[in-house]
Scaffold this motif. Structure first.
Motif, PDB file in Angstrom:
ATOM      1  N   SER A  69      41.625  29.783  -7.535  1.00 34.54           N
ATOM      2  CA  SER A  69      40.387  29.249  -6.977  1.00 34.54           C
ATOM      3  C   SER A  69      40.623  27.953  -6.233  1.00 34.54           C
ATOM      4  N   SER A  70      41.664  27.224  -6.577  1.00 31.46           N
ATOM      5  CA  SER A  70      41.977  25.966  -5.910  1.00 31.46           C
ATOM      6  C   SER A  70      43.032  26.124  -4.835  1.00 31.46           C
ATOM      7  N   SER A  71      43.450  27.367  -4.564  1.00 34.55           N
ATOM      8  CA  SER A  71      44.583  27.551  -3.662  1.00 34.55           C
ATOM      9  C   SER A  71      44.273  27.168  -2.228  1.00 34.55           C
ATOM     10  N   ARG A  72      42.966  27.137  -1.843  1.00 36.21           N
ATOM     11  CA  ARG A  72      42.656  26.764  -0.470  1.00 36.21           C
ATOM     12  C   ARG A  72      42.921  25.292  -0.209  1.00 36.21           C
ATOM     13  N   LEU A  73      43.127  24.496  -1.256  1.00 38.24           N
ATOM     14  CA  LEU A  73      43.482  23.095  -1.076  1.00 38.24           C
ATOM     15  C   LEU A  73      44.941  22.917  -0.700  1.00 38.24           C
ATOM     16  N   LEU A  74      45.716  23.977  -0.838  1.00 40.89           N
ATOM     17  CA  LEU A  74      47.156  23.882  -0.602  1.00 40.89           C
ATOM     18  C   LEU A  74      47.478  23.953   0.877  1.00 40.89           C
ATOM     19  N   PRO A  75      48.596  23.340   1.286  1.00 47.53           N
ATOM     20  CA  PRO A  75      49.095  23.546   2.656  1.00 47.53           C
ATOM     21  C   PRO A  75      49.425  25.018   2.863  1.00 47.53           C
ATOM     22  N   PRO A  76      49.509  25.473   4.123  1.00 51.34           N
ATOM     23  CA  PRO A  76      49.674  26.916   4.393  1.00 51.34           C
ATOM     24  C   PRO A  76      50.881  27.554   3.702  1.00 51.34           C
ATOM     25  N   LYS A  77      52.032  26.916   3.738  1.00 46.95           N
ATOM     26  CA  LYS A  77      53.205  27.556   3.130  1.00 46.95           C
ATOM     27  C   LYS A  77      53.068  27.642   1.619  1.00 46.95           C
ATOM     28  N   GLU A  78      52.529  26.562   0.996  1.00 42.76           N
ATOM     29  CA  GLU A  78      52.333  26.604  -0.449  1.00 42.76           C
ATOM     30  C   GLU A  78      51.258  27.620  -0.827  1.00 42.76           C
ATOM     31  N   ARG A  79      50.253  27.748   0.007  1.00 40.10           N
ATOM     32  CA  ARG A  79      49.202  28.732  -0.251  1.00 40.10           C
ATOM     33  C   ARG A  79      49.747  30.149  -0.141  1.00 40.10           C
ATOM     34  N   LEU A  80      50.627  30.365   0.819  1.00 39.78           N
ATOM     35  CA  LEU A  80      51.251  31.677   0.936  1.00 39.78           C
ATOM     36  C   LEU A  80      52.070  31.991  -0.299  1.00 39.78           C
ATOM     37  N   ARG A  81      52.806  31.002  -0.817  1.00 42.53           N
ATOM     38  CA  ARG A  81      53.565  31.222  -2.054  1.00 42.53           C
ATOM     39  C   ARG A  81      52.631  31.635  -3.191  1.00 42.53           C
ATOM     40  N   GLU A  82      51.512  30.921  -3.299  1.00 41.59           N
ATOM     41  CA  GLU A  82      50.581  31.194  -4.381  1.00 41.59           C
ATOM     42  C   GLU A  82      50.024  32.611  -4.286  1.00 41.59           C
ATOM     43  N   LYS A  83      49.609  33.007  -3.079  1.00 39.47           N
ATOM     44  CA  LYS A  83      49.042  34.341  -2.905  1.00 39.47           C
ATOM     45  C   LYS A  83      50.111  35.421  -3.104  1.00 39.47           C
ATOM     46  N   ALA A  84      51.323  35.154  -2.627  1.00 39.32           N
ATOM     47  CA  ALA A  84      52.409  36.121  -2.823  1.00 39.32           C
ATOM     48  C   ALA A  84      52.739  36.266  -4.304  1.00 39.32           C
ATOM     49  N   PHE A  85      52.701  35.148  -5.043  1.00 37.75           N
ATOM     50  CA  PHE A  85      52.976  35.194  -6.479  1.00 37.75           C
ATOM     51  C   PHE A  85      51.909  36.023  -7.197  1.00 37.75           C
ATOM     52  N   GLU A  86      50.634  35.800  -6.860  1.00 37.53           N
ATOM     53  CA  GLU A  86      49.555  36.563  -7.475  1.00 37.53           C
ATOM     54  C   GLU A  86      49.689  38.050  -7.150  1.00 37.53           C
ATOM     55  N   TYR A  87      50.030  38.329  -5.921  1.00 42.67           N
ATOM     56  CA  TYR A  87      50.172  39.712  -5.478  1.00 42.67           C
ATOM     57  C   TYR A  87      51.282  40.411  -6.258  1.00 42.67           C
ATOM     58  N   CYS A  88      52.427  39.753  -6.390  1.00 37.22           N
ATOM     59  CA  CYS A  88      53.553  40.345  -7.120  1.00 37.22           C
ATOM     60  C   CYS A  88      53.219  40.527  -8.603  1.00 37.22           C
ATOM     61  N   HIS A  89      52.500  39.553  -9.151  1.00 37.79           N
ATOM     62  CA  HIS A  89      52.105  39.661 -10.554  1.00 37.79           C
ATOM     63  C   HIS A  89      51.209  40.880 -10.755  1.00 37.79           C
ATOM     64  N   ARG A  90      50.291  41.101  -9.816  1.00 37.42           N
ATOM     65  CA  ARG A  90      49.411  42.281  -9.923  1.00 37.42           C
ATOM     66  C   ARG A  90      50.208  43.571  -9.764  1.00 37.42           C
ATOM     67  N   LEU A  91      51.180  43.600  -8.868  1.00 37.22           N
ATOM     68  CA  LEU A  91      52.001  44.793  -8.703  1.00 37.22           C
ATOM     69  C   LEU A  91      52.759  45.128  -9.986  1.00 37.22           C
ATOM     70  N   ILE A  92      53.270  44.106 -10.645  1.00 36.79           N
ATOM     71  CA  ILE A  92      53.993  44.341 -11.901  1.00 36.79           C
ATOM     72  C   ILE A  92      53.056  44.920 -12.948  1.00 36.79           C
ATOM     73  N   GLU A  93      51.805  44.425 -12.986  1.00 36.77           N
ATOM     74  CA  GLU A  93      50.827  44.995 -13.923  1.00 36.77           C
ATOM     75  C   GLU A  93      50.522  46.450 -13.554  1.00 36.77           C
ATOM     76  N   GLN A  94      50.352  46.716 -12.248  1.00 32.90           N
ATOM     77  CA  GLN A  94      50.050  48.085 -11.815  1.00 32.90           C
ATOM     78  C   GLN A  94      51.201  49.053 -12.094  1.00 32.90           C
ATOM     79  N   SER A  95      52.414  48.551 -12.095  1.00 32.03           N
ATOM     80  CA  SER A  95      53.568  49.434 -12.313  1.00 32.03           C
ATOM     81  C   SER A  95      53.622  49.980 -13.735  1.00 32.03           C
ATOM     82  N   ASP A  96      52.810  49.403 -14.633  1.00 26.38           N
ATOM     83  CA  ASP A  96      52.793  49.879 -16.014  1.00 26.38           C
ATOM     84  C   ASP A  96      51.882  51.100 -16.189  1.00 26.38           C
ATOM     85  N   ARG A  97      51.154  51.441 -15.140  1.00 27.14           N
ATOM     86  CA  ARG A  97      50.256  52.589 -15.205  1.00 27.14           C
ATOM     87  C   ARG A  97      51.034  53.892 -15.046  1.00 27.14           C
ATOM     88  N   LYS A  98      50.584  54.951 -15.667  1.00 25.52           N
ATOM     89  CA  LYS A  98      51.225  56.256 -15.597  1.00 25.52           C
ATOM     90  C   LYS A  98      50.809  56.943 -14.301  1.00 25.52           C
TER      91      LYS A  98
END
Length: 818
Positions: A289-318
């Protein structure tokens, strides 16, 4: 690889004459390009032209007017797409054209721009050639495009190519702009499916979203409704524009982070990270929720990290479909790799990532089908476990023990595993204790996939060497063909149950015998040793001959033969490395191994000969490094050199053993070299030379080379010169060489030149031994000499000084004492 018809077309395209090609250019230009709406004939001609310009490695030069017409087709948004594709392909294969004119006509149409960009990228020779395209793409990226136009899709394609070439601008603004867009595409794609579909293809792109009916939600791979934000693992009947951009962004985000985040370029904008305290940044990064306060490169890291975390959760599905299950594994590999990059660039993410990575490892470690996904996890542990104070020993024990032992027959895993080791070789040597002890397992990948991995193992082998395991590694390399045969039998045994004897018999009688041996309890210990997972159970085994006999049925297996062919290459690498680190004790052990294993090798055609050649070369190196080695191991050397059977089974190696004895058995190299020791070696070599030069009418022709005789004669003369009581015996034996060389069996086997060489060498040595002091000077080179000794031939020829003295003795026979 191609069908005969295809081969014929390619051959015609390569052999077309220049005048015929010019006529074809003119025909296409004059008659076909005048009316491009005549689709079939135009397409056929352009396809033929593309084959002509791409069939050779030489670049064709298009006529200027024809090139201009192709550019016109390329730049026309109203032109059929198939014409644009072919025009783009032809221009990419031709000599560099004027990029200035092409760059000045950059289209606003997304499809046309993508094809123009592909031509500019292929023809650009410098960063300056790309700047107009870069500026145009960035401008279009920053502007709002009509929904469903596809402009951002094609822009993403072009940006992916551009970032691989170079950094396209000297300011930070373009990088920040793209990073901001990538973050939005990655995180804020719609979770609803497209309302209508186009026909064809696996994925369908939404064409119209203006319908009143609310589009259905995306679903997960297990059929559940997607409850969080969209990712590449969300499944639907059709995809909207922003969902396509989401997928494209994920495919390029890793390279983007590596290219632009790691460079550390200065940020001149007001939101520069240097203006924000690092502790505050870490807290801001902790919530999206606070990621829009970040500079663009740091914000991209944050969004990429969230995205990868969600993919790892999705990979546990059958997954309901096999293709989706494979996609889950691919996404796991990419997600963990991206998280690894993010943690390397910002250490505050390490503590957020490790719980997820540890849970993922616990879930996948027991599943061999997910082995390739465990390699990036191991990379993550290698890079960050120390910072997070996490014990990684269990991860690497599992990695190096189970994967090679059970998945040696997976070629892609083998390649990726070896690449992992090569990328991290220094860290593995220093921090992973099991690495150097796991070479019996690591070599299983090579034994099974030898043709494709030889260059990687040539590079990797030095890192596996350690003084405590050097001898065992040498034995393991020599037994590598046996390992390949044992792995083959293990694989066959698993595929063909013992009850199904008919299937076994189809393998051939020889292979069936080896399969039977593999199953027998009496051979179990031998195969367990060859297939051992790590070092430390002994340098070798006592029953190698028994093992070789059990594996006789596999000597003609292509996999075993290929493996045997690479062993000499690896032995050269091994000895070149080990001689830099070996002490006197280890060198003595090497000599023992060379003497023992020269006659204990798997009976593959030419294998023993090639290995013995390697032994011969490096025996000289070892003795040169440590001349007292001859005295240290005199019993073993004397037994070996005094046995005539060594000549017939390993002549090349035996010749070099005799040479090093004659060269280094001297008080000049070791004060322990006594007269008694010299006499023992002299008597052993004397008996051998006497036995092999006995001439009998019923005797078979010699099966050894004249080279061996000259080496034996020279070694005896050298030893006699160091103990003058032996000179009469040496001279007597040498005097019999003329009659031997002129005997019937010998002349039938040796050439005239060979016989003359034997006689000449014997005559020279006899004359030299008549002057003991001179003989000692000529035949015993200085131990301190660093310069070459100018041998007539390698290793066995006499110095030029001996030639001069021989000539003097011939010309001035009265000079000799009575």
């Amino acid at each position: 690889m191609f069908t005969p018809a295809t081969e014929s077309f390619i051959k015609q395209a390569r052999e077309i004459q220049e005048d015929e090609l010019q006529r074809f250019y003119g025909r296409v230009s004059k008659h076909l390009l005048q009316s491009p709406k005549e689709g079939g004939e135009v397409v056929d001609s352009l396809q033929r032209l593309h084959l002509i310009v791409s069939a050779t490695k030489y670049v064709r030069t298009l006529p200027p007017d024809f090139s201009k017409k192709l550019q016109t087709l390329l730049c026309s948004p109203s032109c059929p797409e198939q014409f644009q594709i072919l025009s783009s392909a032809i221009l990419r294969e031709s000599l560099p054209l004027s990029l200035h004119s092409l760059s000045s006509e950059l289209s606003q149409d997304s499809r046309t721009l993508s094809y123009m960009a592909s031509v500019i990228l292929s023809q650009a020779g410098s960063k300056e050639d790309l700047l107009p395209l870069c500026q145009h793409l960035l401008k279009s990226l920053d502007s709002r495009q009509p929904r469903g136009s596809g402009y951002q899709t094609h822009t993403s394609y072009s940006l992916q190519d551009l970032q691989l070439l170079s950094k396209l601008a000297n300011t930070q603004h373009p990088v920040n702009l793209v990073s901001r867009k990538l973050a939005d595409w990655l995180r804020y794609a719609s979770v609803h499916q497209g309302a209508s579909m186009s026909s064809g293809g696996i994925f369908h792109q939404s064409q119209n979203t203006s319908g009143k009916e609310q589009p259905a939600l995306m679903i997960e791979v297990d059929g559940a409704v997607a409850g969080d934000f969209f990712t590449v693992l969300c499944v639907g009947q059709s995809y909207t524009e922003d969902q396509w951009m989401n997928m494209y962004t994920f495919s390029m985000i890793r390279k983007w982070l590596l290219t632009y985040d790691a460079e550390g370029t200065s940020n001149t904008e007001s939101d520069d990270r240097s203006e924000v305290d690092s502790s505050v940044m870490s807290m801001v990064s902790a919530t999206s929720s606070s990621s829009r306060l970040l500079p663009p490169k740091e914000r991209l890291r944050e969004k990429a990290f969230e995205y990868c975390h969600r993919l790892i959760e999705q990979s546990d599905r059958k997954a309901l479909k096999r293709t989706d299950a494979e996609l889950q594994k691919a996404c796991l590999v990419e997600s963990v790799a991206i998280m690894d990059i993010i943690c390397s660039e910002d250490a505050s993410y390490v503590y957020r990532a490790f719980p997820c990575i540890k849970a993922l490892y616990g879930r996948l470690s027991a599943d061999l089908g997910s082995a390739r996904a465990l390699l990036p996890i191991a990379q993550f542990y290698l890079n960050h476990s120390e910072m997070a104070a996490v014990d990684s020993e269990a991860v690497f024990c599992h990695l190096f023990s189970r994967f090679p032992a059970e998945l040696f027959n997976e070629p892609m895993l083998a390649f990726e595993f070896v690449q992992f080791c090569l990328r991290n070789v220094t860290v593995l040597q220093d921090k992973v204790a099991i690495y150097r002890h796991s070479f019996p397992n690591l070599l299983k990948f090579l034994a099974w996939n030898s043709p494709g991995l030889i260059s990687e193992y040539v590079e990797l082998l030095p890192s596996l060497l350690a003084p405590e395991t050097a001898i065992e590694l040498l034995h393991t390399l020599l037994d590598l063909p046996c390992l390949a045969a044992a792995l083959d039998l293990q694989h066959r045994s698993a595929c063909y149950p013992v009850q199904d004897r008919a299937v076994w018999d189809q393998q051939g009688s020889k292979i069936t015998a080896s399969l039977d041996a593999f199953r027998q309890p009496s051979y179990r210990g031998l195969f367990l040793y060859i297939l051992r997972p790590e070092s430390g159970t002994g340098d070798t085994i006592d029953r190698l001959n028994t093992l070789h006999k059990a594996l006789e049925g596999m000597v003609e297996s292509p996999r075993v033969v290929h493996c045997a062919q690479i062993v000499p290459v690896l032995l050269h690498v091994y000895f070149n490395t080990v001689t830099k680190m070996a002490d006197e004790k280890l060198i003595s052990q090497f000599l023992m191994v060379l003497l023992e294993r020269s006659s204990l090798l798997y009976n593959i055609k030419n294998f023993s000969t090639e290995v013995q050649r390697v032994f011969s070369m490096h025996l000289q190196t070892l003795c040169k490094l440590h001349p007292p080695l001859i005295v240290d191991q005199y019993k073993e050397l004397l037994d070996f050199a005094s046995t005539t059977t060594s000549i017939y089974s390993k002549e090349h190696f035996y010749t070099h053993v005799v040479w090093v004895i004659g060269e280094y058995l001297s008080v000049a190299f070791d004060p322990r070299c006594t007269v008694e020791l010299i006499t023992s070696f002299f008597e052993g070599l004397e008996a051998v030379l006497f036995e092999i030069t006995q001439v009998r009418q019923s005797a078979n022709p010699p099966t050894y080379s004249p080279h061996l005789l000259t080496v034996l004669m020279t070694a005896l003369a050298k030893l006699a010169s160091r103990s003058q009581d032996l000179i009469p015996r040496a001279s007597l034996l040498l005097s019999k060489m003329r009659s031997f060389a002129r005997s019937g069996p010998v002349t039938a086997c040796f050439s005239e030149e060979d016989s003359e060489e034997i006689i000449t060498r014997a005559h020279e040595l006899i004359n030299l031994l008549k002057l003991p002091n001179v003989a000692q000077f000529v035949l015993a080179p200085s131990a301190r000499g660093e310069s070459p000794r100018w041998h007539r031939d390698t290793n066995t020829g006499l110095p030029q000084r001996m030639r001069a003295i021989s000539g003097l003795l011939h010309n001035q026979s009265s000079f000799l004492p009575a």
